[in-house]
Write a protein that holds these residues in place. Structure first.
Motif, PDB file in Angstrom:
ATOM      1  N   LEU A 111       0.833  -1.206   0.000  1.00  0.00           N
ATOM      2  CA  LEU A 111       0.000   0.000   0.000  1.00  0.00           C
ATOM      3  C   LEU A 111       0.865   1.251   0.000  1.00  0.00           C
ATOM      4  O   LEU A 111       1.856   1.331   0.732  1.00  0.00           O
ATOM      5  N   ASP A 112       0.467   2.227  -0.811  1.00  0.00           N
ATOM      6  CA  ASP A 112       1.144   3.521  -0.829  1.00  0.00           C
ATOM      7  C   ASP A 112       0.969   4.164   0.542  1.00  0.00           C
ATOM      8  O   ASP A 112      -0.150   4.238   1.058  1.00  0.00           O
ATOM      9  N   ILE A 113       2.069   4.668   1.136  1.00  0.00           N
ATOM     10  CA  ILE A 113       1.971   5.172   2.522  1.00  0.00           C
ATOM     11  C   ILE A 113       1.233   6.500   2.624  1.00  0.00           C
ATOM     12  O   ILE A 113       0.910   6.942   3.723  1.00  0.00           O
ATOM     13  N   ASN A 114       0.965   7.155   1.493  1.00  0.00           N
ATOM     14  CA  ASN A 114       0.232   8.428   1.566  1.00  0.00           C
ATOM     15  C   ASN A 114      -1.278   8.221   1.633  1.00  0.00           C
ATOM     16  O   ASN A 114      -2.023   9.155   1.881  1.00  0.00           O
ATOM     17  N   GLY A 115      -1.715   6.971   1.437  1.00  0.00           N
ATOM     18  CA  GLY A 115      -3.132   6.643   1.613  1.00  0.00           C
ATOM     19  C   GLY A 115      -4.037   7.281   0.571  1.00  0.00           C
ATOM     20  O   GLY A 115      -3.620   8.093  -0.250  1.00  0.00           O
ATOM     21  N   GLU A 116      -5.280   6.892   0.622  1.00  0.00           N
ATOM     22  CA  GLU A 116      -6.308   7.463  -0.242  1.00  0.00           C
ATOM     23  C   GLU A 116      -7.112   8.465   0.575  1.00  0.00           C
ATOM     24  O   GLU A 116      -7.477   8.169   1.709  1.00  0.00           O
ATOM     25  N   PRO A 117      -7.404   9.643   0.034  1.00  0.00           N
ATOM     26  CA  PRO A 117      -8.218  10.590   0.807  1.00  0.00           C
ATOM     27  C   PRO A 117      -9.598   9.989   1.098  1.00  0.00           C
ATOM     28  O   PRO A 117     -10.189   9.340   0.241  1.00  0.00           O
ATOM     29  N   LEU A 118     -10.065  10.209   2.329  1.00  0.00           N
ATOM     30  CA  LEU A 118     -11.394   9.712   2.703  1.00  0.00           C
ATOM     31  C   LEU A 118     -12.453  10.672   2.176  1.00  0.00           C
ATOM     32  O   LEU A 118     -12.345  11.878   2.356  1.00  0.00           O
ATOM     33  N   THR A 142     -13.661  12.192  27.628  1.00  0.00           N
ATOM     34  CA  THR A 142     -13.951  10.874  27.066  1.00  0.00           C
ATOM     35  C   THR A 142     -13.475  10.734  25.621  1.00  0.00           C
ATOM     36  O   THR A 142     -13.710  11.603  24.784  1.00  0.00           O
ATOM     37  N   LEU A 143     -12.815   9.604  25.354  1.00  0.00           N
ATOM     38  CA  LEU A 143     -12.326   9.275  24.022  1.00  0.00           C
ATOM     39  C   LEU A 143     -13.410   8.482  23.287  1.00  0.00           C
ATOM     40  O   LEU A 143     -13.968   7.531  23.829  1.00  0.00           O
ATOM     41  N   VAL A 144     -13.692   8.900  22.046  1.00  0.00           N
ATOM     42  CA  VAL A 144     -14.761   8.276  21.264  1.00  0.00           C
ATOM     43  C   VAL A 144     -14.153   7.613  20.026  1.00  0.00           C
ATOM     44  O   VAL A 144     -13.202   8.136  19.443  1.00  0.00           O
ATOM     45  N   ARG A 145     -14.688   6.474  19.648  1.00  0.00           N
ATOM     46  CA  ARG A 145     -14.148   5.715  18.515  1.00  0.00           C
ATOM     47  C   ARG A 145     -14.223   6.544  17.229  1.00  0.00           C
ATOM     48  O   ARG A 145     -15.283   7.006  16.833  1.00  0.00           O
ATOM     49  N   GLY A 146     -13.056   6.729  16.581  1.00  0.00           N
ATOM     50  CA  GLY A 146     -12.981   7.538  15.371  1.00  0.00           C
ATOM     51  C   GLY A 146     -12.522   8.969  15.622  1.00  0.00           C
ATOM     52  O   GLY A 146     -12.391   9.763  14.691  1.00  0.00           O
ATOM     53  N   GLN A 147     -12.238   9.283  16.894  1.00  0.00           N
ATOM     54  CA  GLN A 147     -11.844  10.643  17.273  1.00  0.00           C
ATOM     55  C   GLN A 147     -10.325  10.837  17.147  1.00  0.00           C
ATOM     56  O   GLN A 147      -9.556   9.890  17.135  1.00  0.00           O
ATOM     57  N   LYS A 148      -9.901  12.110  17.079  1.00  0.00           N
ATOM     58  CA  LYS A 148      -8.490  12.475  17.175  1.00  0.00           C
ATOM     59  C   LYS A 148      -8.347  13.265  18.472  1.00  0.00           C
ATOM     60  O   LYS A 148      -8.854  14.397  18.561  1.00  0.00           O
ATOM     61  N   LEU A 149      -7.712  12.699  19.483  1.00  0.00           N
ATOM     62  CA  LEU A 149      -7.584  13.384  20.782  1.00  0.00           C
ATOM     63  C   LEU A 149      -6.101  13.444  21.162  1.00  0.00           C
ATOM     64  O   LEU A 149      -5.543  12.461  21.642  1.00  0.00           O
ATOM     65  N   PRO A 150      -5.426  14.586  20.923  1.00  0.00           N
ATOM     66  CA  PRO A 150      -3.999  14.650  21.213  1.00  0.00           C
ATOM     67  C   PRO A 150      -3.697  14.840  22.702  1.00  0.00           C
ATOM     68  O   PRO A 150      -4.548  15.329  23.456  1.00  0.00           O
ATOM     69  N   MET A 279       2.892  23.623   7.098  1.00  0.00           N
ATOM     70  CA  MET A 279       2.850  22.635   8.191  1.00  0.00           C
ATOM     71  C   MET A 279       1.404  22.282   8.582  1.00  0.00           C
ATOM     72  O   MET A 279       1.116  21.146   8.937  1.00  0.00           O
ATOM     73  N   TYR A 280       0.503  23.256   8.489  1.00  0.00           N
ATOM     74  CA  TYR A 280      -0.911  22.987   8.821  1.00  0.00           C
ATOM     75  C   TYR A 280      -1.470  21.880   7.910  1.00  0.00           C
ATOM     76  O   TYR A 280      -2.057  20.910   8.377  1.00  0.00           O
ATOM     77  N   THR A 281      -1.267  22.051   6.586  1.00  0.00           N
ATOM     78  CA  THR A 281      -1.818  21.049   5.658  1.00  0.00           C
ATOM     79  C   THR A 281      -1.092  19.721   5.814  1.00  0.00           C
ATOM     80  O   THR A 281      -1.704  18.658   5.683  1.00  0.00           O
ATOM     81  N   ASP A 282       0.203  19.772   6.134  1.00  0.00           N
ATOM     82  CA  ASP A 282       0.949  18.532   6.312  1.00  0.00           C
ATOM     83  C   ASP A 282       0.426  17.754   7.532  1.00  0.00           C
ATOM     84  O   ASP A 282       0.190  16.548   7.470  1.00  0.00           O
ATOM     85  N   LEU A 283       0.232  18.473   8.652  1.00  0.00           N
ATOM     86  CA  LEU A 283      -0.313  17.813   9.855  1.00  0.00           C
ATOM     87  C   LEU A 283      -1.730  17.296   9.591  1.00  0.00           C
ATOM     88  O   LEU A 283      -2.098  16.208  10.039  1.00  0.00           O
ATOM     89  N   ALA A 284      -2.515  18.073   8.840  1.00  0.00           N
ATOM     90  CA  ALA A 284      -3.882  17.637   8.526  1.00  0.00           C
ATOM     91  C   ALA A 284      -3.861  16.340   7.721  1.00  0.00           C
ATOM     92  O   ALA A 284      -4.717  15.465   7.903  1.00  0.00           O
ATOM     93  N   SER A 285      -2.851  16.175   6.848  1.00  0.00           N
ATOM     94  CA  SER A 285      -2.782  14.950   6.035  1.00  0.00           C
ATOM     95  C   SER A 285      -2.503  13.724   6.910  1.00  0.00           C
ATOM     96  O   SER A 285      -2.738  12.596   6.501  1.00  0.00           O
ATOM     97  N   TYR A 323      -6.268  23.032  16.204  1.00  0.00           N
ATOM     98  CA  TYR A 323      -7.259  23.395  15.186  1.00  0.00           C
ATOM     99  C   TYR A 323      -7.789  22.165  14.446  1.00  0.00           C
ATOM    100  O   TYR A 323      -8.943  22.113  14.052  1.00  0.00           O
ATOM    101  N   ILE A 324      -6.902  21.187  14.211  1.00  0.00           N
ATOM    102  CA  ILE A 324      -7.264  20.057  13.343  1.00  0.00           C
ATOM    103  C   ILE A 324      -7.964  18.944  14.126  1.00  0.00           C
ATOM    104  O   ILE A 324      -8.807  18.232  13.593  1.00  0.00           O
ATOM    105  N   THR A 325      -7.602  18.788  15.407  1.00  0.00           N
ATOM    106  CA  THR A 325      -8.109  17.653  16.195  1.00  0.00           C
ATOM    107  C   THR A 325      -9.348  18.050  17.010  1.00  0.00           C
ATOM    108  O   THR A 325      -9.751  19.210  16.993  1.00  0.00           O
ATOM    109  N   GLU A 326      -9.895  17.050  17.738  1.00  0.00           N
ATOM    110  CA  GLU A 326     -11.147  17.294  18.476  1.00  0.00           C
ATOM    111  C   GLU A 326     -10.895  17.327  19.979  1.00  0.00           C
ATOM    112  O   GLU A 326     -11.342  16.472  20.716  1.00  0.00           O
TER     113      GLU A 326
END
Length: 469
Positions: A111-118, A142-150, A279-285, A323-326
């Motif tokens: 698999l290509d490591i850059n993935g397919e955009p969802l 609380t952590l929820v399935r599918g979340q991004k929590l840094p 860097m914003y778009t890179d982190l978002a990817s 900004y990017i995470t929840e």
């Protein structure tokens, strides 16, 4: 597959970068093989293509690469990760090569490591609770399935210990679906790497985990590939094998510094504090490769960990991540100095999706009310503590003293727990009630009267029994 093209037209080598001229049909992100005059093979990838010039990023560094006599081969494909279900239980380096003396992976696919955009329309809303066994996350953030929590940490704070505890204990309640952990470490020391690997092995967590280890002395270029390798493995397990995957990425600050290093070598105009403007778009990817897809059982939940330079949460890395995470879980140095583990700063931390993962059928019907009441009482206790520091204990009213004592008990009993203590959500909620039962009922304004009648008497009795004994 396209034919492999070979060139001997290296015109410049600078830092981790190499310029190759007179190239044809070379693509962005294409893999490159460099044969040095002595026969040694190095690797790289195409960073930029401008007419007949290709800028190549070297994975192993530029030492020994000469402009004359070096042969450059463009391989016609991007960086790929070989995957199969055998990756579970294995340890890889930052480029996806096994480093645990186990057998080579016989790939089901590459698999290509850059993935397919969802497709955003295919995303499902995160709604199921993930139990980490850590009260200040399960009860308050609380952590929820599918979340991004840094997790926002600082140098010297125990984020590594917390990362392996979450990896060891995390589970989705009430489902029969299999659960896996993908753990990526970037720019860590050899000792940290040994700590992570040995903890996973000793506790048996390795059986359901895939580890990617990029050490501090590994090339910065590899560090940029490491989280993408890990998330490619996570996507394979989640969306092709139907697993719940928790991806833990530590330390994103090392990743961003590698990004800055490569950007400086490319002589790009720097943005804030020398970091590249993209860097914003890179982190978002990276961060946006979490989530659930409709009609697919699997999911990826992400916990990126980053050390805030100088504990500054306005620094570009935590700022853009926020900004990017929840939400974010913030670790506090004062709490750490008091000997509290995990040293979570509860008022500063936040999970924006917690309301979607708690309540009847998910955690317990009293969860939202007890969370709000605990938070309210703790912040009043912190205010009383500040007042006592400025004006002395004599300035505190009886109510202030009561909340002051509550804040101390909350930190020592609710937030503080052992690194091998795995509390169920029921234990966490009951612990909250036990602490709240020490307050007068007139102060419990944020809890529904129905819940007060159902839960409070039991804990009031327990408190009375403890006091009399």
């Amino acid at each position: 597959m396209s034919m492999i093209k070979e060139y001997q037209t290296v015109s410049e080598v600078a830092g981790p970068l190499m310029l190759v001229e007179k190239v044809e049909e070379v693509k962005f992100e294409e893999l490159v093989e460099i044969e040095l005059p002595g026969g040694e093979i190095r690797h790289g990838k195409v960073l930029e293509v401008n007419q007949d010039k290709a800028l190549v990023q070297l994975f192993e560094g530029a030492r020994g690469v000469s402009t004359s006599g070096s042969r450059v081969r463009f391989l016609g494909r991007g960086v790929e990760l070989p995957v199969s279900e055998d990756i579970l239980g294995r340890v890889f380096d930052g480029q996806g090569r096994p480093i645990d003396d186990g057998p080579e992976i016989l790939p089901e696919k590459r698999l290509d490591i850059n993935g397919e955009p969802l497709n955003p329309f295919a995303r499902d809303y995160p709604s199921e609770f993930i139990q980490t066994g850590i009260s200040c996350i399960d009860g308050l953030n609380t952590l929820v399935r599918g979340q991004k929590l840094p997790i926002f940490s600082g140098s010297g704070l125990p984020h590594s210990k917390m990362a392996v505890q979450i990896a060891r204990q995390a589970k989705v309640l009430g489902t029969q679906e299999s659960f896996a952990v993908v753990f990526a470490a970037m720019g860590i020391t050899f000792e940290e790497s040994e700590y992570f690997i040995s903890d996973f092995r000793e506790t048996g967590a390795i059986d359901r985990a895939v580890l990617f280890m990029n050490l501090a002395d590994d090339p910065a270029i590899e560090r940029i590939a490491t989280p993408r390798m890990a998330l490619t493995a996570a996507e394979y397990l989640a969306f092709e094998k139907g697993m719940h995957v928790l991806a833990i990425l530590t330390d994103m600050t090392s990743y961003c510094e590698a990004l800055r290093e490569v950007s400086a070598a490319r002589k790009e105009i720097p943005g804030r504090r020398g970091y590249p403007g993209y860097m914003y778009t890179d982190l978002a990817s990276i961060y946006e490769r979490a989530g659930k897809i409709m009609d697919k059982p699997g999911s990826i939940t992400q916990i990126p960990i980053l050390t805030m330079p100088e504990d500054d949460k306005t620094h570009p890395i935590p700022d853009l991540t926020g900004y990017i995470t929840e939400g974010q879980v913030i670790l506090s140095r004062p709490m750490h100095r008091k000997g509290i583990y995990p040293p979570v700063d509860a008022p500063e931390s936040l999970s924006r999706l917690k309301d979607k993962g708690i309540g009847e059928g998910k955690t317990r019907k009293d969860h939202a009310d007890t969370f709000n009441q605990l938070y309210d009482a703790y912040t009043k206790g912190l205010a009383a503590r500040e007042l006592e520091v400025i004006l002395g204990e004599a300035a505190l009213s009886q109510t202030d003293k009561m909340f002051y004592r509550f804040a101390e008990a909350f930190e020592q009993e609710y937030i503080k727990q052992d690194e091998y203590e795995n509390r169920s959500i029921e234990e966490t909620l009951d612990l909250g009630w036990k602490l709240l039962s020490a307050l007068p009922v007139t102060e419990l304004k944020r809890i529904d009267s129905e819940f007060l009648e159902e839960f409070l008497p039991k804990f009031k009795e327990e408190n009375t029994e403890e006091e009399t004994s």
